[in-house]
Design a protein around this motif. Structure first.
Motif, PDB file in Angstrom:
ATOM      1  N   MET A  83       0.830  -1.213   0.000  1.00  0.00           N
ATOM      2  CA  MET A  83       0.000   0.000   0.000  1.00  0.00           C
ATOM      3  C   MET A  83       0.862   1.260   0.000  1.00  0.00           C
ATOM      4  N   ARG A  84       0.329   2.308  -0.631  1.00  0.00           N
ATOM      5  CA  ARG A  84       0.936   3.647  -0.598  1.00  0.00           C
ATOM      6  C   ARG A  84      -0.065   4.564   0.109  1.00  0.00           C
ATOM      7  N   PRO A  85      -0.029   4.614   1.444  1.00  0.00           N
ATOM      8  CA  PRO A  85      -1.072   5.347   2.173  1.00  0.00           C
ATOM      9  C   PRO A  85      -1.111   6.835   1.869  1.00  0.00           C
ATOM     10  N   ALA A  86       0.034   7.418   1.502  1.00  0.00           N
ATOM     11  CA  ALA A  86       0.065   8.844   1.167  1.00  0.00           C
ATOM     12  C   ALA A  86       0.133   9.076  -0.332  1.00  0.00           C
ATOM     13  N   ALA A  87      -0.057   8.024  -1.114  1.00  0.00           N
ATOM     14  CA  ALA A  87      -0.013   8.097  -2.578  1.00  0.00           C
ATOM     15  C   ALA A  87       1.306   8.674  -3.081  1.00  0.00           C
ATOM     16  N   ASN A  88       2.422   8.317  -2.413  1.00  0.00           N
ATOM     17  CA  ASN A  88       3.745   8.757  -2.855  1.00  0.00           C
ATOM     18  C   ASN A  88       4.727   7.586  -2.779  1.00  0.00           C
ATOM     19  N   TRP A  89       5.997   7.833  -2.594  1.00  0.00           N
ATOM     20  CA  TRP A  89       6.990   6.777  -2.579  1.00  0.00           C
ATOM     21  C   TRP A  89       6.903   5.873  -1.354  1.00  0.00           C
ATOM     22  N   PHE A  90       6.369   6.385  -0.244  1.00  0.00           N
ATOM     23  CA  PHE A  90       6.324   5.623   1.001  1.00  0.00           C
ATOM     24  C   PHE A  90       5.341   4.461   0.890  1.00  0.00           C
ATOM     25  N   THR A  91       5.768   3.260   1.337  1.00  0.00           N
ATOM     26  CA  THR A  91       4.926   2.078   1.227  1.00  0.00           C
ATOM     27  C   THR A  91       4.816   1.350   2.565  1.00  0.00           C
ATOM     28  N   GLY A 128       8.658   0.826   3.594  1.00  0.00           N
ATOM     29  CA  GLY A 128       9.710   1.020   2.607  1.00  0.00           C
ATOM     30  C   GLY A 128       9.456   2.203   1.705  1.00  0.00           C
ATOM     31  N   PHE A 129      10.175   2.196   0.588  1.00  0.00           N
ATOM     32  CA  PHE A 129      10.019   3.250  -0.414  1.00  0.00           C
ATOM     33  C   PHE A 129      10.071   2.611  -1.795  1.00  0.00           C
ATOM     34  N   ARG A 130       9.340   3.187  -2.762  1.00  0.00           N
ATOM     35  CA  ARG A 130       9.266   2.661  -4.126  1.00  0.00           C
ATOM     36  C   ARG A 130       9.243   3.812  -5.130  1.00  0.00           C
ATOM     37  N   PRO A 131      10.360   4.467  -5.357  1.00  0.00           N
ATOM     38  CA  PRO A 131      10.384   5.534  -6.367  1.00  0.00           C
ATOM     39  C   PRO A 131      10.464   4.967  -7.779  1.00  0.00           C
ATOM     40  N   ASN A 132       9.879   5.648  -8.729  1.00  0.00           N
ATOM     41  CA  ASN A 132      10.000   5.303 -10.136  1.00  0.00           C
ATOM     42  C   ASN A 132      11.162   6.094 -10.742  1.00  0.00           C
TER      43      ASN A 132
END
Length: 270
Positions: free
Chosen positions: A138-146, A201-205
């Motif tokens: 899940m991306r609760p803040a709709a950004n890189w944070f997961t 975690g983090f998931r940047p594109n």
């Protein structure tokens, strides 16, 4: 004719996977117009007109949507970490949530030094991990944070070999002569067949299709069963005492109930 209309509308309701529409949807059949509060797939429901032209098509179309979603994942990833080397497939549930299914395993001990300490004794480790898992990312803040959560089905072989210091094993504050005890080795096995896990975690594109990720967390594997034995010693009683103490100490060590999760990886999005 009314029975046919009701049957068609019921099929449309059962076939739809969208949320219930706030406004009535008008079903047009020949020259009659009847309003029913039913849900319809987005590609067949015209928000402006509020009309479903073909209820049979709604059922068939919904089936195709489910099938296409299942065979067309949103992303595939490769990973390496404390669970081992692995990969996963993700299906998009909505804009901020994905369902993941994956596997990680191999000789994890080689990745992280291959030893651990229990009180005053050090054990060399040889491992063969197999960790299939199913979870939600899940991306609760709709950004890189997961935030990730799910369950692992662990099937991990963990063999251990005790190291003596200055010719002695010190177990539970008691020193045993290594020549009398011999070689202490065996295995540990976690009791849980299912291990719940939680990660952040983090998931940047880094491009339209490629991205990277990192995660940390833990899985709870439950209590440990230990089967240490001794061989090659000169004193059977001393060896038995050392074995019993080692097994007791391993099974009472709380941190062995947890499997740390640390992973890095790369993702390709379709």
């Amino acid at each position: 004719m009314k029975l046919i209309k009701l049957t068609a509308v019921s099929a449309a309701i059962l076939g739809s996977t969208a949320a219930m529409a706030a406004d009535p949807i008008v079903v047009v059949d020949d020259n009659d117009t009847v309003a029913y509060p039913v849900a319809a797939p987005a590609y067949q429901y015209n928000q402006d007109a509020g009309i479903i032209r073909n209820t049979t098509g709604a059922v068939v179309g919904t089936t195709k949507t489910i099938f296409n979603t299942a065979i067309n994942p949103a992303a595939v990833s490769a990973e390496v970490g404390s669970l081992g080397y692995g990969a996963n497939i993700a299906w998009s549930i909505n804009e901020t949530t994905e369902l993941q299914a994956g596997w990680a395993g191999g000789d994890v001990a080689d990745l992280f030094g291959g030893d651990f300490d229990v009180e005053d004794i050090e054990y060399d480790v040889d491992s063969d991990f197999s960790n299939p898992y199913l979870g939600v990312q899940m991306r609760p803040a709709a950004n890189w944070f997961t935030v990730g959560a799910g369950v692992i089905v662990p099937d991990n072989d963990i063999d251990i070999n005790a190291n003596s210091k200055n010719g002695e094993y010190e177990i539970d504050n008691v020193k045993y002569d290594a020549s009398e005890v011999g070689t202490l080795k065996g295995s540990v096995e976690h009791r849980n067949d299912l291990a719940p896990y939680l990660t952040v975690g983090f998931r940047p594109n880094i491009s339209n299709n490629f991205g990277v990720f990192g995660e940390i967390g833990a899985a709870y594997l439950g209590d440990v069963n230990s089967s240490v034995s001794a061989s090659g010693g000169t004193n059977a009683i001393e060896a038995e005492n050392a074995v019993n103490a080692a097994n007791r100490e391993l099974e009472n060590e709380d941190y062995l109930e947890w499997l740390p999760i640390v992973k890095l990886g790369a993702t390709y999005r379709f």
